[in-house]
Design a protein around this motif. Structure first.
Motif, PDB file in Angstrom:
ATOM      1  N   PHE A  38     -10.670  35.740   7.030  1.00  0.00           N
ATOM      2  CA  PHE A  38     -10.138  34.424   7.356  1.00  0.00           C
ATOM      3  C   PHE A  38      -8.633  34.487   7.194  1.00  0.00           C
ATOM      4  CE2 PHE A  38      -9.690  34.178   2.917  1.00  0.00           C
ATOM      5  CZ  PHE A  38     -10.859  34.694   2.406  1.00  0.00           C
ATOM      6  N   GLY A  39      -7.956  33.414   7.585  1.00  0.00           N
ATOM      7  CA  GLY A  39      -6.492  33.424   7.559  1.00  0.00           C
ATOM      8  C   GLY A  39      -5.931  33.389   6.163  1.00  0.00           C
ATOM      9  N   THR A  40      -4.610  33.474   6.075  1.00  0.00           N
ATOM     10  CA  THR A  40      -3.973  33.516   4.768  1.00  0.00           C
ATOM     11  C   THR A  40      -3.701  32.112   4.231  1.00  0.00           C
ATOM     12  OG1 THR A  40      -1.909  33.735   5.910  1.00  0.00           O
ATOM     13  CG2 THR A  40      -2.864  35.752   4.984  1.00  0.00           C
ATOM     14  N   SER A  41      -3.845  31.119   5.079  1.00  0.00           N
ATOM     15  CA  SER A  41      -3.577  29.766   4.641  1.00  0.00           C
ATOM     16  C   SER A  41      -4.827  29.222   3.963  1.00  0.00           C
ATOM     17  CB  SER A  41      -3.210  28.932   5.865  1.00  0.00           C
ATOM     18  OG  SER A  41      -3.103  27.611   5.498  1.00  0.00           O
ATOM     19  N   LEU A  42      -4.902  29.402   2.639  1.00  0.00           N
ATOM     20  CA  LEU A  42      -6.141  29.094   1.936  1.00  0.00           C
ATOM     21  C   LEU A  42      -6.060  27.763   1.218  1.00  0.00           C
ATOM     22  CD1 LEU A  42      -6.727  32.617   0.436  1.00  0.00           C
ATOM     23  CD2 LEU A  42      -8.002  31.563   2.285  1.00  0.00           C
ATOM     24  N   PRO A  43      -7.192  27.086   1.084  1.00  0.00           N
ATOM     25  CA  PRO A  43      -7.168  25.818   0.385  1.00  0.00           C
ATOM     26  C   PRO A  43      -6.954  25.998  -1.123  1.00  0.00           C
ATOM     27  CG  PRO A  43      -9.372  26.283   1.252  1.00  0.00           C
ATOM     28  CD  PRO A  43      -8.512  27.447   1.593  1.00  0.00           C
ATOM     29  N   MET A  44      -6.662  24.892  -1.798  1.00  0.00           N
ATOM     30  CA  MET A  44      -6.440  24.930  -3.240  1.00  0.00           C
ATOM     31  C   MET A  44      -7.614  25.552  -3.975  1.00  0.00           C
ATOM     32  SD  MET A  44      -4.908  21.372  -4.620  1.00  0.00           S
ATOM     33  CE  MET A  44      -5.905  20.413  -3.515  1.00  0.00           C
ATOM     34  N   GLY A  45      -7.319  26.319  -5.006  1.00  0.00           N
ATOM     35  CA  GLY A  45      -8.372  26.880  -5.835  1.00  0.00           C
ATOM     36  C   GLY A  45      -8.878  28.218  -5.364  1.00  0.00           C
ATOM     37  N   VAL A  46      -8.419  28.678  -4.190  1.00  0.00           N
ATOM     38  CA  VAL A  46      -8.916  29.954  -3.691  1.00  0.00           C
ATOM     39  C   VAL A  46      -7.920  31.046  -4.075  1.00  0.00           C
ATOM     40  CG1 VAL A  46      -9.573  31.268  -1.647  1.00  0.00           C
ATOM     41  CG2 VAL A  46     -10.101  28.837  -1.792  1.00  0.00           C
ATOM     42  N   CYS A  47      -8.436  32.070  -4.733  1.00  0.00           N
ATOM     43  CA  CYS A  47      -7.535  33.153  -5.130  1.00  0.00           C
ATOM     44  C   CYS A  47      -8.051  34.470  -4.566  1.00  0.00           C
ATOM     45  CB  CYS A  47      -7.444  33.249  -6.649  1.00  0.00           C
ATOM     46  SG  CYS A  47      -8.923  33.870  -7.393  1.00  0.00           S
ATOM     47  N   THR A  97     -18.373  24.455  -3.177  1.00  0.00           N
ATOM     48  CA  THR A  97     -18.562  25.900  -3.008  1.00  0.00           C
ATOM     49  C   THR A  97     -19.219  26.192  -1.654  1.00  0.00           C
ATOM     50  OG1 THR A  97     -18.893  26.062  -5.388  1.00  0.00           O
ATOM     51  CG2 THR A  97     -19.545  27.972  -4.102  1.00  0.00           C
ATOM     52  N   CYS A  98     -20.266  25.426  -1.344  1.00  0.00           N
ATOM     53  CA  CYS A  98     -20.976  25.672  -0.074  1.00  0.00           C
ATOM     54  C   CYS A  98     -20.062  25.408   1.113  1.00  0.00           C
ATOM     55  CB  CYS A  98     -22.219  24.786   0.021  1.00  0.00           C
ATOM     56  SG  CYS A  98     -23.484  25.302  -1.131  1.00  0.00           S
ATOM     57  N   GLU A  99     -19.291  24.342   0.999  1.00  0.00           N
ATOM     58  CA  GLU A  99     -18.398  23.982   2.097  1.00  0.00           C
ATOM     59  C   GLU A  99     -17.359  25.095   2.324  1.00  0.00           C
ATOM     60  OE1 GLU A  99     -18.678  21.552   4.024  1.00  0.00           O
ATOM     61  OE2 GLU A  99     -16.725  21.507   5.042  1.00  0.00           O
ATOM     62  N   PHE A 100     -16.742  25.570   1.262  1.00  0.00           N
ATOM     63  CA  PHE A 100     -15.727  26.640   1.370  1.00  0.00           C
ATOM     64  C   PHE A 100     -16.363  27.936   1.870  1.00  0.00           C
ATOM     65  CE2 PHE A 100     -11.975  25.358  -1.600  1.00  0.00           C
ATOM     66  CZ  PHE A 100     -11.871  24.153  -0.937  1.00  0.00           C
ATOM     67  N   TYR A 101     -17.579  28.177   1.428  1.00  0.00           N
ATOM     68  CA  TYR A 101     -18.263  29.420   1.818  1.00  0.00           C
ATOM     69  C   TYR A 101     -18.602  29.384   3.314  1.00  0.00           C
ATOM     70  CZ  TYR A 101     -21.432  33.416   1.279  1.00  0.00           C
ATOM     71  OH  TYR A 101     -22.036  34.644   1.387  1.00  0.00           O
ATOM     72  N   ARG A 102     -19.121  28.231   3.740  1.00  0.00           N
ATOM     73  CA  ARG A 102     -19.482  28.096   5.162  1.00  0.00           C
ATOM     74  C   ARG A 102     -18.259  28.233   6.048  1.00  0.00           C
ATOM     75  NH1 ARG A 102     -22.270  23.370   3.855  1.00  0.00           N
ATOM     76  NH2 ARG A 102     -24.284  24.022   3.053  1.00  0.00           N
ATOM     77  N   ASN A 104     -15.846  30.089   5.525  1.00  0.00           N
ATOM     78  CA  ASN A 104     -15.268  31.429   5.324  1.00  0.00           C
ATOM     79  C   ASN A 104     -13.970  31.429   4.527  1.00  0.00           C
ATOM     80  OD1 ASN A 104     -17.136  33.106   6.356  1.00  0.00           O
ATOM     81  ND2 ASN A 104     -16.269  33.137   8.419  1.00  0.00           N
ATOM     82  N   TYR A 105     -13.733  30.376   3.733  1.00  0.00           N
ATOM     83  CA  TYR A 105     -12.543  30.390   2.870  1.00  0.00           C
ATOM     84  C   TYR A 105     -12.774  31.333   1.696  1.00  0.00           C
ATOM     85  CZ  TYR A 105     -11.055  25.945   5.040  1.00  0.00           C
ATOM     86  OH  TYR A 105     -10.670  24.959   5.905  1.00  0.00           O
ATOM     87  N   ILE A 106     -14.029  31.427   1.272  1.00  0.00           N
ATOM     88  CA  ILE A 106     -14.320  32.192   0.053  1.00  0.00           C
ATOM     89  C   ILE A 106     -15.533  33.102   0.241  1.00  0.00           C
ATOM     90  CG2 ILE A 106     -13.396  30.494  -1.576  1.00  0.00           C
ATOM     91  CD1 ILE A 106     -16.421  29.675  -2.064  1.00  0.00           C
ATOM     92  N   GLU A 107     -15.600  34.115  -0.616  1.00  0.00           N
ATOM     93  CA  GLU A 107     -16.802  34.946  -0.670  1.00  0.00           C
ATOM     94  C   GLU A 107     -17.517  34.770  -2.005  1.00  0.00           C
ATOM     95  OE1 GLU A 107     -14.107  38.263   0.905  1.00  0.00           O
ATOM     96  OE2 GLU A 107     -16.133  39.060   1.119  1.00  0.00           O
ATOM     97  N   GLY A 108     -16.905  33.973  -2.879  1.00  0.00           N
ATOM     98  CA  GLY A 108     -17.550  33.804  -4.168  1.00  0.00           C
ATOM     99  C   GLY A 108     -16.948  32.688  -4.993  1.00  0.00           C
ATOM    100  N   LEU A 109     -17.612  32.443  -6.132  1.00  0.00           N
ATOM    101  CA  LEU A 109     -17.190  31.389  -7.054  1.00  0.00           C
ATOM    102  C   LEU A 109     -16.940  32.000  -8.426  1.00  0.00           C
ATOM    103  CD1 LEU A 109     -17.062  28.338  -8.034  1.00  0.00           C
ATOM    104  CD2 LEU A 109     -19.522  28.538  -8.450  1.00  0.00           C
ATOM    105  N   PHE A 110     -15.813  31.641  -9.026  1.00  0.00           N
ATOM    106  CA  PHE A 110     -15.547  31.995 -10.413  1.00  0.00           C
ATOM    107  C   PHE A 110     -15.510  30.683 -11.180  1.00  0.00           C
ATOM    108  CE2 PHE A 110     -12.519  32.144 -13.885  1.00  0.00           C
ATOM    109  CZ  PHE A 110     -12.883  33.264 -14.584  1.00  0.00           C
ATOM    110  N   LEU A 111     -16.430  30.518 -12.121  1.00  0.00           N
ATOM    111  CA  LEU A 111     -16.540  29.229 -12.798  1.00  0.00           C
ATOM    112  C   LEU A 111     -16.455  29.377 -14.314  1.00  0.00           C
ATOM    113  CD1 LEU A 111     -17.078  26.188 -12.496  1.00  0.00           C
ATOM    114  CD2 LEU A 111     -19.533  26.692 -12.534  1.00  0.00           C
ATOM    115  N   SER A 112     -15.492  28.677 -14.877  1.00  0.00           N
ATOM    116  CA  SER A 112     -15.324  28.659 -16.325  1.00  0.00           C
ATOM    117  C   SER A 112     -15.235  27.196 -16.754  1.00  0.00           C
ATOM    118  CB  SER A 112     -14.049  29.432 -16.682  1.00  0.00           C
ATOM    119  OG  SER A 112     -13.874  29.456 -18.072  1.00  0.00           O
ATOM    120  N   SER A 113     -14.958  26.971 -18.022  1.00  0.00           N
ATOM    121  CA  SER A 113     -14.805  25.573 -18.442  1.00  0.00           C
ATOM    122  C   SER A 113     -14.109  25.493 -19.799  1.00  0.00           C
ATOM    123  CB  SER A 113     -16.177  24.904 -18.575  1.00  0.00           C
ATOM    124  OG  SER A 113     -15.999  23.540 -18.935  1.00  0.00           O
ATOM    125  N   GLY A 114     -13.451  24.375 -20.021  1.00  0.00           N
ATOM    126  CA  GLY A 114     -13.006  24.041 -21.371  1.00  0.00           C
ATOM    127  C   GLY A 114     -14.237  23.691 -22.192  1.00  0.00           C
TER     128      GLY A 114
END
Ligand code: SF4
Length: 429
Positions: A38-47, A97-102, A104-114
């Motif tokens: 996908f392109g380099t212009s990625l939405p917030m939270g995508v690394c 997550t599903c929306e970003f995955y569909r 093609n913004y992401i290939e995975g989720l990294f989830l942590s928490s306070g």
């Protein structure tokens, strides 16, 4: 007033940004549709993150919540920090997550928490998110869940059913430092979680390969975090030397079969959050993150994992810090010139790996090629060796490319004081 989703993403992705322990590696377990570009212009939270084989992947990297009861001095989310707080709901995270995955913004989720509640309650939210993604949304992408320190063995077992990778951050190299900067955390508890992980992983591995398991009418033992466990360690927030860090790393790899230790150069929370109120007298004055040190530690780590060095060979009591100007493999070679030259047409794999500029891939190619013909220096270059470094340490058919007569000169030639050498790929140094 309630926060909209956009604001939550902004807060909770910003809060997760400084956790380095999320490069994916080694798992194809749940992946069905990965590898799309996908392109380099990625939405917030995508690394962007890198797999073990050097492939670049994109992850949605967020916290479930940045509300935290703990007060770790180095962390922007600590209880005493005057920052905006937010929490997702499980359904919000699943949909996002599903929306970003569909798309093609992401290939995975990294989830942590306070840690906003009892560790098991926080862990339950992370597990529930992963489980819903797998069971209700048919999500096949990568999932990395952070283990909340203090969570029980049962929760770790459950988390591993849905996630590719789990990690618990060791944070600081010694218990003393932990007590100083993160007094609510305990090394014993963190190591206990790693130990639980490796125990469960071994047990499930044995079950999966045990034919009796199948005879008892069961299909296969459940999946358990096929990409293993990793951890993150902050470098430069406390006074430990590189030797202490590398010794610790080595024992984590040996005891708990960790896939990766990630090093994170200490960044003052006040500077990355642009918030002067986040200063803390327990933290060192910082001119900037110690990036060169972080890079050298990654190189030393590579020596442990792929080049069969032991920690005692890399650093000694007399010289407990990695050389800032030269990579650790070259530094070792210059201290051990009597080990060289190595004849590339007869040396075994382990010995070839000791030559600066020859990585695992090139060493394997050398062995393969040697079956049919001998190798010249030119041939070696074509196989991927970095002759600029390797030439002082080997012979090809008995001939030196250059005799290592003057170690000080070699050191000068191979040093990267200007930082250019920091671009050296990790796999061929
Ligand atoms: S537990 Fe410590 S490091 Fe983790 S979010 Fe809370 S304050 Fe930050």
């Amino acid at each position: 007033m309630g926060q909209d989703l956009h604001e939550k993403i902004s807060i909770l992705s910003g809060a997760a940004k400084y956790d380095a322990s999320c490069a994916t590696s080694g798992s194809e377990g749940f992946r069905g549709k990965g590898g799309k570009k996908f392109g380099t212009s990625l939405p917030m939270g995508v690394c962007h993150s890198w797999t073990q084989d050097g492939r670049c992947v994109s992850l949605l990297k967020v916290l479930y919540s940045n509300v935290c009861k703990y007060d770790c001095a180095y962390c922007v989310n600590r209880a005493s920090a005057d920052i905006k707080r937010a929490s997702f709901t499980i359904q919000e995270l699943v949909d996002l997550t599903c929306e970003f995955y569909r798309r093609n913004y992401i290939e995975g989720l990294f989830l942590s928490s306070g840690i906003f509640a009892d560790p098991d309650i926080v862990m339950e939210k992370l597990i529930e998110t992963a489980k819903t993604l797998r069971t209700e949304s048919g999500y096949g992408g990568y999932i990395h869940l952070k283990l909340i320190p203090g969570t029980g063995e049962k929760m770790i077992r459950e988390a591993g059913k849905w996630a590719d990778r789990l990690s618990v951050n060791i944070e600081l190299p010694t218990e003393k430092s932990l007590q100083c900067l993160a007094p609510e955390k305990s090394g014993k508890v963190i190591l206990g979680a790693m130990n639980d992980f490796s125990g469960i992983s071994r047990e499930i591995e044995e079950d999966r390969s045990n034919p009796k398991f199948l005879q008892h009418g069961k299909t296969k033992a459940p999946f358990f975090a096929p990409a293993g466990q990793s951890t993150q360690l902050i470098v430069g927030a406390t006074g430990e030397n590189d030797r202490q860090i590398i010794n610790l790393t080595s024992s984590l790899y040996n005891k708990f079969s960790l896939k990766r230790v990630y090093y994170s150069a200490f960044i003052h929370p006040g500077s990355y959050a642009h918030n002067e109120k986040l200063t803390d007298p327990r933290l060192p004055e910082s001119a900037g993150p110690p990036l060169v040190r972080e890079h050298r530690l990654y190189q030393a780590d590579w020596l442990l994992r792929f080049y069969h060095f032991n920690s005692g060979e890399i650093l000694s009591e007399d010289e407990p810090f990695l050389d800032a100007h030269i990579d650790p493999k070259t530094a070792w070679a210059l201290k051990n010139l009597d080990f060289f030259p190595i004849e590339i047409n007869s040396a075994d794999y382990e010995t070839l790996l000791r030559i600066p500029g020859i990585g695992a891939k090139t060493a394997r190619r050398v062995l393969e090629t040697r079956r049919s013909r001998s190798i010249s220096l030119d041939g070696l270059r074509r196989m991927g060796a970095v002759l600029k470094r390797a030439r002082f340490f080997l012979t090809a058919g008995g001939s030196y490319a250059e005799r290592p007569d003057d170690p000080a000169r070699i050191r000068r030639l191979l040093s990267d004081t200007d930082g250019a050498g920091l671009q050296l790929p990790l796999f061929e140094f």
